[in-house]
Design a protein around this motif. Structure first.
Motif, PDB file in Angstrom:
ATOM      1  N   SER A 108       2.415   6.210  -7.151  1.00 32.30           N
ATOM      2  CA  SER A 108       1.437   7.108  -7.775  1.00 32.30           C
ATOM      3  C   SER A 108       1.919   8.549  -7.752  1.00 32.30           C
ATOM      4  N   ALA A 109       2.546   8.967  -6.653  1.00 36.36           N
ATOM      5  CA  ALA A 109       3.051  10.341  -6.584  1.00 36.36           C
ATOM      6  C   ALA A 109       4.263  10.530  -7.489  1.00 36.36           C
ATOM      7  N   ILE A 126       1.240   4.104  -3.021  1.00 41.48           N
ATOM      8  CA  ILE A 126       1.065   5.550  -2.827  1.00 41.48           C
ATOM      9  C   ILE A 126       2.299   6.297  -3.335  1.00 41.48           C
ATOM     10  N   ALA A 127       3.497   5.757  -3.025  1.00 44.39           N
ATOM     11  CA  ALA A 127       4.730   6.404  -3.468  1.00 44.39           C
ATOM     12  C   ALA A 127       4.862   6.373  -4.990  1.00 44.39           C
ATOM     13  N   VAL A 150       0.840  -1.197   0.000  1.00 42.59           N
ATOM     14  CA  VAL A 150       0.000   0.000   0.000  1.00 42.59           C
ATOM     15  C   VAL A 150       0.879   1.252   0.000  1.00 42.59           C
ATOM     16  N   GLY A 151       1.910   1.271   0.850  1.00 42.72           N
ATOM     17  CA  GLY A 151       2.823   2.408   0.883  1.00 42.72           C
ATOM     18  C   GLY A 151       3.571   2.578  -0.421  1.00 42.72           C
TER      19      GLY A 151
END
Length: 144
Positions: free
Chosen positions: A99-100, A96-97, A92-93
């Motif tokens: 995607s950014a 998120i990383a 999950v982390g």
């Protein structure tokens, strides 16, 4: 595997397939039923999770198919839970990383195509977080 574990797993599988289709069918007829469908889905999901957690930590659940004769202890259950959490949360982390980093990299590449290699390094570093979590879960499973 005990009968109760098999029934719980079968119920979780059936509910995870049937409830979203039922929610979609209810939502198509009336837009106001989305909240009821979401509430029903959440109640069923967390109910199955509570029953599964109860079975996992009571010592009656079996660790694996090949060790069906041995009853797992709560320490083994916590070990499997730790391995699952390390993999899941790291992914999950990492998502998120990525995607950014990927959206910023695409924006930068669209303005200057010579920085493609530099931007791929940052995206690759973000994906490395998922691999680290997977390695840790293998290390935890190796200790069980």
């Amino acid at each position: 595997m005990s009968l109760l574990v098999k029934i719980t797993l079968a119920a979780a599988l059936i509910l995870s397939i049937a409830v979203p289709f039922g929610a979609f069918a209810m939502g198509e007829k009336s837009k106001g039923r989305y909240k009821k469908a979401l509430a029903c889905n959440m109640v069923l999901f967390f109910g199955v999770m509570a029953v599964s957690a109860g079975l996992m930590f009571t010592g009656n659940a079996y660790a694996a198919e090949e060790a069906a004769s041995a009853v797992s202890s709560s320490a083994t259950g916590f070990g499997y839970l730790a391995a699952a959490l390390s993999t899941g949360l790291s992914c999950v982390g990492g998502g998120i990383a990525v995607s950014a980093a990927a959206s910023a990299a695409l924006g930068a590449i669209s303005e200057d195509s010579s920085i493609l290699g530099k931007s791929l390094i940052f995206v690759g570093l973000a994906e490395g977080v998922c691999l680290y979590g997977l390695i840790i879960s293998f290390m935890i499973l190796g200790q069980l």
